[in-house]
Design an enzyme around this catalytic site. Sequence first.
Site, PDB file in Angstrom:
ATOM      1  N   CYS A 172     -29.404  20.533   4.011  1.00 34.97           N
ATOM      2  CA  CYS A 172     -30.676  21.118   3.571  1.00 34.97           C
ATOM      3  C   CYS A 172     -30.593  22.628   3.296  1.00 34.97           C
ATOM      4  CB  CYS A 172     -31.766  20.815   4.589  1.00 34.97           C
ATOM      5  SG  CYS A 172     -31.268  21.119   6.286  1.00 34.97           S
ATOM      6  N   HIS A 215     -36.580  26.485   4.715  1.00 37.90           N
ATOM      7  CA  HIS A 215     -35.419  27.298   5.080  1.00 37.90           C
ATOM      8  C   HIS A 215     -35.379  28.551   4.191  1.00 37.90           C
ATOM      9  CE1 HIS A 215     -34.221  24.109   7.597  1.00 37.90           C
ATOM     10  NE2 HIS A 215     -33.134  23.676   6.995  1.00 37.90           N
TER      11      HIS A 215
END
Length: 358
Positions: A147, A240
């Site tokens: 990710c 993120h």
Amino acid sequence: MRQQVGILGATGMVGQRFIQLLEHHPWFEVAWLAASDRSSGKKYGDAVKWKLDTALPERIARMPISPAAPENAPKVIFAALDADIARELEPAFAAAGCAVISNSSAFRMHEDVPLVIPEVNADHLPILENQIWRKKSGGYIVTNPNCSAIGLVLALKPLVERFGVESIFVSTMQAISGAGHPGVASMDILGNVVPYIKNEEEKMEAETLRLLGARDGKIVRPLAAKMTAHCNRVAVEDGHTESVSVKLTRPAAHEAILKAWREFTPLAGRDLPTAPAQPVEFTAVEDRPQPRLDKWRGSGMTVTVGRLRPCGLLDWKFTLLSHNTIRGAAGAALLNSELLVSLGKLEARKFDPVAASA
Ligand SMILES: NC(=O)c1ccc[n+]([C@@H]2O[C@H](COP(=O)([O-])OP(=O)(O)OC[C@H]3O[C@@H](n4cnc5c(N)ncnc54)[C@H](OP(=O)(O)O)[C@@H]3O)[C@@H](O)[C@H]2O)c1
């Protein structure tokens, strides 16, 4: 009629995102759910701890959770399992003739398994034809990246194409949902930053260079660039954030980099339902991107970049943000499956729901 699909690891964080994203998908319909022995045999609604901010669809809540075995499973499987379990189960599904669209790291660096971001390296997909499962049963495994690698690679690809990239330095601030549920204990993360995520830096470095590499016949040669990653867990729910510095092969002006990101629309005209119109979007606002404000751009599939400025160590530095369970997981796998359909590598099969729930 929509193609029927299954979800392996359906009760986890990524499994729940699959259910959410597939609920109104124009091509696919969820017809089979599987998780661990703890959940198998229960109704999905009784087994899952639903953590998303949209309601659990009633049809799904009533569905039984099947054993995690390929007998009676549909031909298309979205897999969201921990790597150790995926290493054992995904080959069993591929050997049984299933297309396994995997989120796990178990086979990402396997020579015959494509690690793919459709906007970046769709041309790596043909290596799946070398898989033993493909040759024997028609089944195969295709993976999407870690990710934190996916946002970085989407931002770097236009720069690699136009200017070349020689060195990459990245420091991440990764959301807690990236660790699944229950993930990091609240006592460990509240008011805190944890400067260690097991195996994450190694994965990020290896996957980034493989994704940006070139297919050479049956293998992928990684990009010949130097790279270092620092990975940190922070008290953010989803999204993120990454601080990036790059050294380019050929000089590039500020406006030329913005133009490269703006004009990066490799899937335009392909009509893939999950593809965002703009995979990489620049914000000129001086204190953006921020996870709370920017993670939903492009329905969670767009990477937001900002703060492009000269770097005193390498050439340029910037900040990026991507939604880790959408662009970084379930949305990435879904886009991979749509690409496979568009290339004629996902075949529909008649599915018998009576046999599946027996
Ligand atoms: N979260 C993210 O942002 C993210 C991003 C990219 C990739 N990934 C990767 O995606 C995968 C899943 O992550 P996650 O965050 O969704 O994990 P998670 O929340 O811990 O969910 C794990 C799932 O696997 C199932 N499971 C556990 N043991 C099993 C077994 N022996 N057989 C069959 N199913 C089993 C669990 O079922 P029970 O509920 O029955 O235990 C659950 O459905 C991991 O490989 C992860 O690295 C995650």
